[in-house]
Design an enzyme around this catalytic site. Structure first.
Site, PDB file in Angstrom:
ATOM      1  N   ASP A 289       0.947  -1.267   0.034  1.00 27.60           N
ATOM      2  CA  ASP A 289      -0.101   0.083  -0.020  1.00 27.60           C
ATOM      3  C   ASP A 289       0.753   1.266  -0.080  1.00 27.60           C
ATOM      4  O   ASP A 289       2.051   1.252   0.533  1.00 27.60           O
ATOM      5  CB  ASP A 289      -0.896   0.094   1.185  1.00 27.60           C
ATOM      6  CG  ASP A 289      -2.038  -1.079   1.321  1.00 27.60           C
ATOM      7  OD1 ASP A 289      -2.081  -1.806   0.311  1.00 27.60           O
ATOM      8  OD2 ASP A 289      -3.027  -1.069   1.920  1.00 27.60           O
ATOM      9  N   ASP A 290       0.205   2.438  -0.466  1.00 27.32           N
ATOM     10  CA  ASP A 290       0.933   3.709  -0.284  1.00 27.32           C
ATOM     11  C   ASP A 290       1.908   4.254  -1.243  1.00 27.32           C
ATOM     12  O   ASP A 290       2.227   5.430  -1.248  1.00 27.32           O
ATOM     13  CB  ASP A 290       1.288   4.112   1.069  1.00 27.32           C
ATOM     14  CG  ASP A 290       0.140   3.773   2.218  1.00 27.32           C
ATOM     15  OD1 ASP A 290      -0.821   3.685   1.725  1.00 27.32           O
ATOM     16  OD2 ASP A 290       0.532   3.894   3.368  1.00 27.32           O
ATOM     17  N   HIS A 340      -5.839   3.004  -3.960  1.00 20.49           N
ATOM     18  CA  HIS A 340      -6.023   3.216  -2.673  1.00 20.49           C
ATOM     19  C   HIS A 340      -6.485   4.610  -2.301  1.00 20.49           C
ATOM     20  O   HIS A 340      -6.014   5.277  -1.267  1.00 20.49           O
ATOM     21  CB  HIS A 340      -4.686   2.884  -2.119  1.00 20.49           C
ATOM     22  CG  HIS A 340      -4.292   2.525  -0.714  1.00 20.49           C
ATOM     23  ND1 HIS A 340      -5.317   1.856   0.057  1.00 20.49           N
ATOM     24  CD2 HIS A 340      -3.568   3.321   0.301  1.00 20.49           C
ATOM     25  CE1 HIS A 340      -5.059   1.971   1.409  1.00 20.49           C
ATOM     26  NE2 HIS A 340      -3.768   2.708   1.548  1.00 20.49           N
ATOM     27  N   HIS A 344      -5.642   9.110   0.526  1.00 20.63           N
ATOM     28  CA  HIS A 344      -5.528   8.458   1.807  1.00 20.63           C
ATOM     29  C   HIS A 344      -6.313   9.015   3.029  1.00 20.63           C
ATOM     30  O   HIS A 344      -5.993   8.928   4.089  1.00 20.63           O
ATOM     31  CB  HIS A 344      -4.006   8.292   2.250  1.00 20.63           C
ATOM     32  CG  HIS A 344      -3.878   6.998   3.059  1.00 20.63           C
ATOM     33  ND1 HIS A 344      -4.044   6.775   4.526  1.00 20.63           N
ATOM     34  CD2 HIS A 344      -3.400   5.895   2.587  1.00 20.63           C
ATOM     35  CE1 HIS A 344      -3.774   5.770   4.794  1.00 20.63           C
ATOM     36  NE2 HIS A 344      -3.156   5.020   3.755  1.00 20.63           N
ATOM     37  N   HIS A 434       3.526  -2.302   2.964  1.00 22.38           N
ATOM     38  CA  HIS A 434       3.827  -0.900   2.517  1.00 22.38           C
ATOM     39  C   HIS A 434       4.957  -0.791   1.578  1.00 22.38           C
ATOM     40  O   HIS A 434       6.023  -0.915   2.353  1.00 22.38           O
ATOM     41  CB  HIS A 434       3.443   0.058   3.649  1.00 22.38           C
ATOM     42  CG  HIS A 434       2.319  -0.074   4.117  1.00 22.38           C
ATOM     43  ND1 HIS A 434       2.087  -0.941   5.300  1.00 22.38           N
ATOM     44  CD2 HIS A 434       1.104   0.666   4.234  1.00 22.38           C
ATOM     45  CE1 HIS A 434       0.995  -0.861   5.705  1.00 22.38           C
ATOM     46  NE2 HIS A 434       0.374   0.135   5.203  1.00 22.38           N
TER      47      HIS A 434
END
Length: 481
Positions: A289-290, A340, A344, A434
């Site tokens: 993620d991210d 995603h 965020h 991540h």
């Protein structure tokens, strides 16, 4: 007292002197030639930029061999071609050993001929069609065929899912088109064996194929789907019939216009996600993620490549906006890309219109960078509610959570990440990591090694969902250890 030299002696001396003078002149001429202006060196370029060809021939009392083989400067592209050619040679050598007595007794020489036909698809994109004929005894030889599609712009050997959108429905449609072509050919239709055809078409990853602006051709070895009288078989499906299944990005490269389909990006699973997994196999979906992150993501990609592992990257639109080339690199490496959101945010505190904006804006940026629309959504923090699920339903994007949290965001320690994952993983787990923490990149080599030792194969989230035949929006969590 010096003796007088007789006449014949003088003649010998004269010849020696002439020889010495001539030799000196030759040396001088050679020196002058070497120190003069160099001759122009003529280089002959291939008519196929980036491709060259080598031909090897051999003749013995028992056999003749001729192999013509195109090659590139890229070892990774050459490797599968070399392996296929070497396999034909090995089979030929084995056949000679078995037929040695027959060959000698009947004064018959075995033959192996491998030839390649090269066709240009677009700039530095080629199809190589190999045909190997060998006979080591008996009345008939055997012909085997293999094709390779090469994109030298990307230094990549293209797979079927690089070119076509493959999911269950599109694969069925393509299988039907191939069957129609086979049965419409009166020269081979009477020789076909339906059960063998079905077996050959079952797994798209094993299809032998090539593509041009006119046709998509599927190849079958002699005896693979029909009686020997049919020989090696080619089924040519007109490109106009294959247009609906072509990836738009590839179609543009070969100047083939793909018909528009309303919401087609959400109606089909991505080609890279298609794979026939063993229901009894051990699979894990690693997710990141991210990202993408300019320092960490490339390290993760390198490690995944070394282990031949696939993963799913849930990207932030804000990150992709800054690093579109890196996002595209993830796609080109064959990994899955999920959404995603843009920034965020906790979607559960936003009204529906803002949730939709967060998802769609990010989706558009990812599509612009990678040429594909993400078909999975992971809400930030794993936070979801009825509004989030309704937006996902409207956009037809499944929500994907996780069943194993590596806690890499908390520990920032490679050993701790490995311990957390290996203590909780089971077949079917979706693992949260991540690609923004260097410690995660540090942990990955050992983590993959540990998973492989326990028999796990790393696949994408969509492959897991396909295996489980999961439908709808979800959310999906994977299996818990």
């Amino acid at each position: 007292m010096i003796k007088r030299i007789k006449v014949p002696g003088w003649i010998i001396i004269i010849f020696l002197a002439v020889g010495i003078i001539f030799g000196i002149n030759q040396v001088v001429a050679k020196v002058l030639e070497e120190t003069s202006e160099p001759k122009e060196k003529i280089e002959y370029s291939s008519v196929y930029p980036g491709l060259n060809i080598k031909t090897k021939t051999k003749e013995t009392d028992l056999y003749t061999l001729s192999v013509s083989q195109p090659y590139t400067e890229n070892k990774q592209i050459n490797k599968p071609i070399d392996e296929w050619v070497d396999k034909q040679k090995k089979d030929f050598t084995t056949g000679i050993k078995k037929s040695g007595n027959f060959l000698k007794k009947n004064d018959f020489r075995a033959h192996l001929n491998i030839q390649a036909e090269t066709k240009k698809i677009a700039d530095k994109m080629y199809t190589l069609k190999f045909e190997a004929y060998q006979i080591t005894g008996g009345a008939n030889g055997i012909t085997k065929m293999r094709s390779f599609v090469i994109d030298l712009n990307r230094n990549k050997l293209l797979q079927l899912n690089d070119v076509f959108q493959l999911n269950k429905e599109s694969v069925k449609d393509i299988q039907k088109l191939i069957l129609e072509e086979l049965h419409s050919n009166q020269k081979i239709s009477n020789y076909l064996f339906d059960d063998m055809v079905e077996k050959a078409l079952k797994n798209p990853t094993k299809w032998k194929w090539s593509i041009s602006r006119k046709n998509v051709t599927f190849y079958f070895d002699e005896y693979e789907i029909a009686a020997g009288a049919a020989g090696a078989i080619q089924a040519k499906v007109p490109i106009k019939k294959m247009k609906p299944y072509l990836k738009e990005r590839f179609a543009k490269k070969i100047n083939v216009k793909v018909p528009d389909k309303e919401n087609s990006e959400n109606e089909e699973q991505h080609a890279e996600d298609y794979a026939e997994l063993d229901p009894d196999g051990k699979y894990v979906a690693l997710t990141f993620d991210d990202g993408p992150h300019p320092d960490v993501t490339p390290r993760i990609l390198d490690t995944l490549k070394k282990h031949d592992a696939k993963a799913t990257f849930f990207m932030l639109g804000s990150q992709v906006e800054y690093y579109p080339t890196l996002a595209n690199k993830v796609e080109e490496a064959g990994h899955e890309i999920g959404n995603h959101t843009m920034n965020h945010q906790d979607l559960t505190v936003l009204p529906p219109e803002k949730i939709r904006e967060e998802v769609q804006k990010s989706s558009g940026i990812i599509e612009k960078a990678t040429g594909r629309t993400p078909t999975l959504l992971r809400p930030p923090y794993g936070a979801s509610n009825s509004n989030v699920e309704q937006v996902a339903t409207d956009l037809r994007v499944p929500i994907v959570m996780w069943s194993v949290d590596s806690l890499d965001w908390k520990s920032r320690n490679a050993a701790a990440v490995n311990e957390e994952v290996m203590s909780n993983v089971t077949s079917g787990s979706i693992v949260l990591m991540h690609d923004i923490h260097p410690s995660t990149a540090d942990a990955l080599p050992q983590l993959l090694t540990s998973l492989e030792k326990q028999g796990y194969q790393m696949v994408t989230v969509s492959q897991l969902l396909e295996l489980w035949d999961e439908k709808g929006v979800g959310p999906f969590y994977g299996k818990v250890g």
